[in-house]
Design a protein around this motif. Structure first.
Motif, short mmCIF file in Angstrom:
data_model
loop_
_atom_site.label_atom_id
_atom_site.label_comp_id
_atom_site.label_asym_id
_atom_site.label_seq_id
_atom_site.Cartn_x
_atom_site.Cartn_y
_atom_site.Cartn_z
N VAL A 1 -8.34 5.98 -4.42
CA VAL A 1 -7.59 4.42 -4.13
C VAL A 1 -7.69 4.02 -5.32
O VAL A 1 -8.50 3.50 -6.13
CB VAL A 1 -8.47 3.82 -3.00
N LEU B 1 -12.78 -3.07 -0.79
CA LEU B 1 -12.89 -1.50 -1.06
C LEU B 1 -14.22 -1.01 -1.26
O LEU B 1 -14.62 0.02 -0.80
CB LEU B 1 -12.07 -1.09 -2.25
N ILE C 1 -7.12 -1.06 4.26
CA ILE C 1 -6.62 -1.59 3.01
C ILE C 1 -5.43 -2.80 3.48
O ILE C 1 -5.56 -3.89 3.09
CB ILE C 1 -6.15 -0.80 2.01
N GLU D 1 -7.60 0.17 -11.39
CA GLU D 1 -8.95 0.15 -10.92
C GLU D 1 -8.90 1.64 -9.86
O GLU D 1 -8.20 1.33 -8.90
CB GLU D 1 -9.35 -1.30 -10.00
N ARG E 1 -5.77 0.77 -7.84
CA ARG E 1 -5.13 -0.59 -7.69
C ARG E 1 -4.50 -0.93 -9.15
O ARG E 1 -5.15 -0.51 -10.13
CB ARG E 1 -5.90 -1.62 -7.33
N GLN E 2 -3.34 -0.98 -9.12
CA GLN E 2 -2.53 -1.43 -10.31
C GLN E 2 -1.43 -2.43 -10.01
O GLN E 2 -0.70 -2.00 -9.36
CB GLN E 2 -2.32 -0.18 -10.80
N ARG F 1 -0.77 -3.53 -6.59
CA ARG F 1 -0.32 -2.68 -5.50
C ARG F 1 -1.52 -1.63 -5.36
O ARG F 1 -2.28 -1.37 -6.25
CB ARG F 1 0.98 -1.78 -6.04
N THR F 2 -1.58 -1.07 -4.26
CA THR F 2 -2.73 -0.09 -4.07
C THR F 2 -2.10 1.15 -3.72
O THR F 2 -1.12 1.57 -2.63
CB THR F 2 -3.61 -0.44 -2.91
N VAL G 1 0.70 -1.07 -0.06
CA VAL G 1 -0.05 0.13 0.08
C VAL G 1 0.88 1.11 0.12
O VAL G 1 1.65 1.43 0.77
CB VAL G 1 -0.95 -0.01 1.30
#
Length: 258
Positions: A82, A142, A136, A108, A84-85, A88-89, A65
């Protein structure tokens, strides 16, 4: 759940702000490992923070994170992002701080829709961002406190991408490192082979494109693809910023034979 949380801020280390964020993370997610990416972002400099985040994110393991807080709009209605790729966040204010690190079609994207009832209006890093990162890291879904958004609903500043034309590129300096190298908002590999390259700067200079610093004569400037994934203007054993009169945010124009 054991997780890694990395911190990036413009808080510096003279005040207790970073320590207070770490205290919240330790309380809310005691099994996590917290590491410092940097707290040396120039105050309020979103573009520099975005570069640090983009250059560093790929080096963290999946599940990490990345909590980034460079937030001139703290206390305002700006959303909290927030994203996500690649496993990882990223948690950050939606002000462009995450823009360089994200490929919109591969990420995302969410906005936080559930905030703590009690929070300081001027320290969201401690009272809002840190608790979100802890949730997280603990593995909470989420969907419990975020809603998905499209790339068009997030902030992507003009400095995120250079202006490209035939044989011409208008770029900006994202960062000047301690050696005086000037990192541009131009990603490595974006230009392909270059011939007869010249660059317009406040002083006006012609620069060669090289592979590494030592390809330049001592004290000579040039353009190269740096280790951080972006082009940089450098001087072998010298400061490009000082020699060419460049600072963060300055515009430069590259021209080459198309």
């Amino acid at each position: 759940m054991h997780s890694l949380i990395a911190l990036l801020t413009d808080f510096g280390l003279d005040d207790p702000y970073v320590g207070q964020m770490k205290a919240v993370l330790a309380r809310e997610c005691p099994d996590s490992t917290v590491t410092d990416l940097t707290h040396g972002v120039e105050p309020f400099n979103i573009a520099q923070g975005a570069f640090f985040l983009a250059a560093s994110a790929p080096h963290f393991p999946e599940g990490a994170v990345l909590l980034a807080v460079v937030d001139p709009g703290v206390g305002s209605g700006r959303p909290i992002l927030v994203a996500r790729q690649d496993g990882r966040t990223i948690v950050a204010p939606d002000n462009g701080l995450a823009a360089l690190a994200l490929i919109p079609e591969h990420a995302e994207l969410h906005h936080v829709n559930q905030l703590p009832e009690k929070a300081s209006a001027t320290f969201h890093g401690r009272d809002i961002f840190a608790p979100i990162a802890a949730r997280i890291a603990r593995g909470e879904a989420l969907s419990g406190f975020c809603h998905p958004v499209s790339a068009e609903e997030t902030v992507r500043p003009l400095w995120t991408e250079p202006l490209m034309g035939r044989g011409k590129c208008s770029a900006r300096v994202l960062h000047v490192d301690r050696f005086g190298n000037c990192v541009l908002n131009l990603r490595a590999g974006a230009l392909g082979p270059l011939h007869n390259l010249q660059i317009s700067t406040p002083l006006g200079r012609e620069l060669p494109a090289v592979d590494t610093y030592s390809d330049l004569p001592e004290g000579a400037p040039g353009l190269l693809e740096g280790s951080q994934g972006f082009f940089e203007i450098a001087v072998n054993l010298g400061s490009a910023a000082r020699q060419l009169g460049l600072s963060m945010g300055d515009a430069v124009t590259l021209r080459w034979d198309a």
